[in-house]
Design an enzyme around this catalytic site. Sequence first.
Site, PDB file in Angstrom:
ATOM      1  N   ARG A  45       0.822  -1.216   0.000  1.00  0.00           N
ATOM      2  CA  ARG A  45       0.000   0.000   0.000  1.00  0.00           C
ATOM      3  C   ARG A  45       0.850   1.258   0.000  1.00  0.00           C
ATOM      4  O   ARG A  45       1.893   1.297   0.663  1.00  0.00           O
ATOM      5  CB  ARG A  45      -0.889   0.040   1.234  1.00  0.00           C
ATOM      6  CG  ARG A  45      -2.147  -0.736   1.054  1.00  0.00           C
ATOM      7  CD  ARG A  45      -2.894  -0.838   2.329  1.00  0.00           C
ATOM      8  NE  ARG A  45      -2.243  -1.817   3.182  1.00  0.00           N
ATOM      9  CZ  ARG A  45      -2.846  -2.458   4.169  1.00  0.00           C
ATOM     10  NH1 ARG A  45      -4.096  -2.205   4.427  1.00  0.00           N
ATOM     11  NH2 ARG A  45      -2.198  -3.333   4.905  1.00  0.00           N
ATOM     12  N   SER A 107       7.013  -5.062   7.627  1.00  0.00           N
ATOM     13  CA  SER A 107       6.541  -6.005   8.653  1.00  0.00           C
ATOM     14  C   SER A 107       7.307  -7.315   8.686  1.00  0.00           C
ATOM     15  O   SER A 107       6.766  -8.398   8.389  1.00  0.00           O
ATOM     16  CB  SER A 107       5.054  -6.257   8.446  1.00  0.00           C
ATOM     17  OG  SER A 107       4.400  -5.025   8.481  1.00  0.00           O
ATOM     18  N   ASP A 161       4.337  -3.465  11.455  1.00  0.00           N
ATOM     19  CA  ASP A 161       2.874  -3.241  11.371  1.00  0.00           C
ATOM     20  C   ASP A 161       2.203  -3.208  12.746  1.00  0.00           C
ATOM     21  O   ASP A 161       1.203  -2.504  12.949  1.00  0.00           O
ATOM     22  CB  ASP A 161       2.189  -4.272  10.453  1.00  0.00           C
ATOM     23  CG  ASP A 161       2.557  -5.715  10.749  1.00  0.00           C
ATOM     24  OD1 ASP A 161       3.344  -5.961  11.678  1.00  0.00           O
ATOM     25  OD2 ASP A 161       2.047  -6.605  10.038  1.00  0.00           O
TER      26      ASP A 161
HETATM   27  C1  GLC Z   1       5.550 -11.718  10.851  1.00  0.00           C
HETATM   28  C2  GLC Z   1       6.630 -10.656  10.875  1.00  0.00           C
HETATM   29  C3  GLC Z   1       6.295  -9.575  11.884  1.00  0.00           C
HETATM   30  C4  GLC Z   1       4.927  -9.016  11.578  1.00  0.00           C
HETATM   31  C5  GLC Z   1       3.896 -10.135  11.557  1.00  0.00           C
HETATM   32  C6  GLC Z   1       2.516  -9.649  11.196  1.00  0.00           C
HETATM   33  O1  GLC Z   1       5.510 -12.354  12.076  1.00  0.00           O
HETATM   34  O2  GLC Z   1       7.876 -11.242  11.185  1.00  0.00           O
HETATM   35  O3  GLC Z   1       7.261  -8.548  11.837  1.00  0.00           O
HETATM   36  O4  GLC Z   1       4.588  -8.067  12.540  1.00  0.00           O
HETATM   37  O5  GLC Z   1       4.279 -11.109  10.597  1.00  0.00           O
HETATM   38  O6  GLC Z   1       2.480  -9.113   9.915  1.00  0.00           O
END
Ligand code: GLC
Length: 430
Positions: A45, A107, A161
Amino acid sequence: MRLGLAENPERPSSLLMENTFIPQLLDGTECGEYLALDLGGTNFRVLYVVLKDGKFVEENVDYFEVPRELRLGPGEDLFDFLAQCLSEFVQKRKLCGRNFKLGFTFSFPMTQKSLDVGILVSWTKSFNCSGVVGQDAVSMLNKAIHKRDNLNIDVNAILNDTTGTLVMGSYLDHRCALGIIMGTGSNGAYIEKVERIEKWLGKHPEKEMLVDIEWGAFGDNGVLDFIRTQWDNAVDEQSLLVHSYTFEKYYGGKYMGDLFREVLLTLAKEGCLGKGGVGKLATHGSITTTTVSTIEKESMEGEQATARKALEEAELEWEEEDLEVLKYVAGLVSYRGALLVSLLVGVLLQRMERPHCTVAIDGSLYRHHPRIRPLMEHLIAKFAPGHPFDLRQAHDGSGKGAALVAAIADRLHKNGATTTTTTTTTTTND
Ligand code: GLC
């Protein structure tokens, strides 16, 4: 870190517990235009927001699909793609050449050296690009941005995230101190007291700091093997990055459909499902988490169309009572997921000792599964009695939260706060 869970003292923790370098939430003075990028799943996004006195007055978002070859190819190509999407976005909105601060939600597990430096520790979920692990994702993004003449952008913050969700949650309710993602992957970020952070090398006067737990990796040191089943082993073996992210693979949206399918496969093999044969049940990815959520939803409504369809698509010879087996297994895998997340939330509520804590949650599993929320409400209350909480959905927390963090970083910078120099380790001591 010992969260009060069954960590084995002889094995080092598998939790990253990373400093986010965000010491403050919104204070209501944030004004201006910001951009944000949100990368973590197959949908990427780009956002443009306008803030006035800490409130959104304008929001624009475009979605781009990240093709499989980019998720698994050279990292440079992935970052070039992100810059290309950004370029298309600013062009479409006639924002070319203007200077913006940008918040980048990335993320994946990373070690932050400052608010604008994030070193990738490992890939997770459906990404495995070469040449990025050990590198700073902000530098790679900047390099790709600088190749484009129409972009005049400063990436002033990188975040996870869950951090974005926490910040978005605090925008919706100032009592928010925990952000959770239950989507393809799962993770949480919370507000920790700096005095409880072991090896805090900083000299900041901050009292609190947002900490990204990376709880998806909980159990990678073996401490959760006591709940590991043969079906978890099968799911792990078929995953892109085997033998990692134990906790996440127990219930994450990327895995729950396969977990459900693996249980059905065993039942079919043992003659407890269908009339012999396993049909297509052995095919990895043939049943998705959406199917599990929908079976659960229909069960609650006295319907079973999706369970029927799943059996037909699995090409099993089946009879009416098999529908009950599917509903039962869907209920079990869902309950286990809600139970595991609730345990962690319960421990965190006890740890934070707030008079009330709003828990901001986002992610497709949470949004679409009809029983996760009520189950969590019930279980968390049981695990953390006397710690009032609310679960609040922070829609698009990861994207909008990134824009909010860019604004917080901008404010901190203007006020002369350091967001770039201190080295800390966020392992906590109790
Ligand atoms: C995975 C990533 C983490 C993220 C999660 C949710 O666990 O390693 O950083 O917050 O996915 O997207």
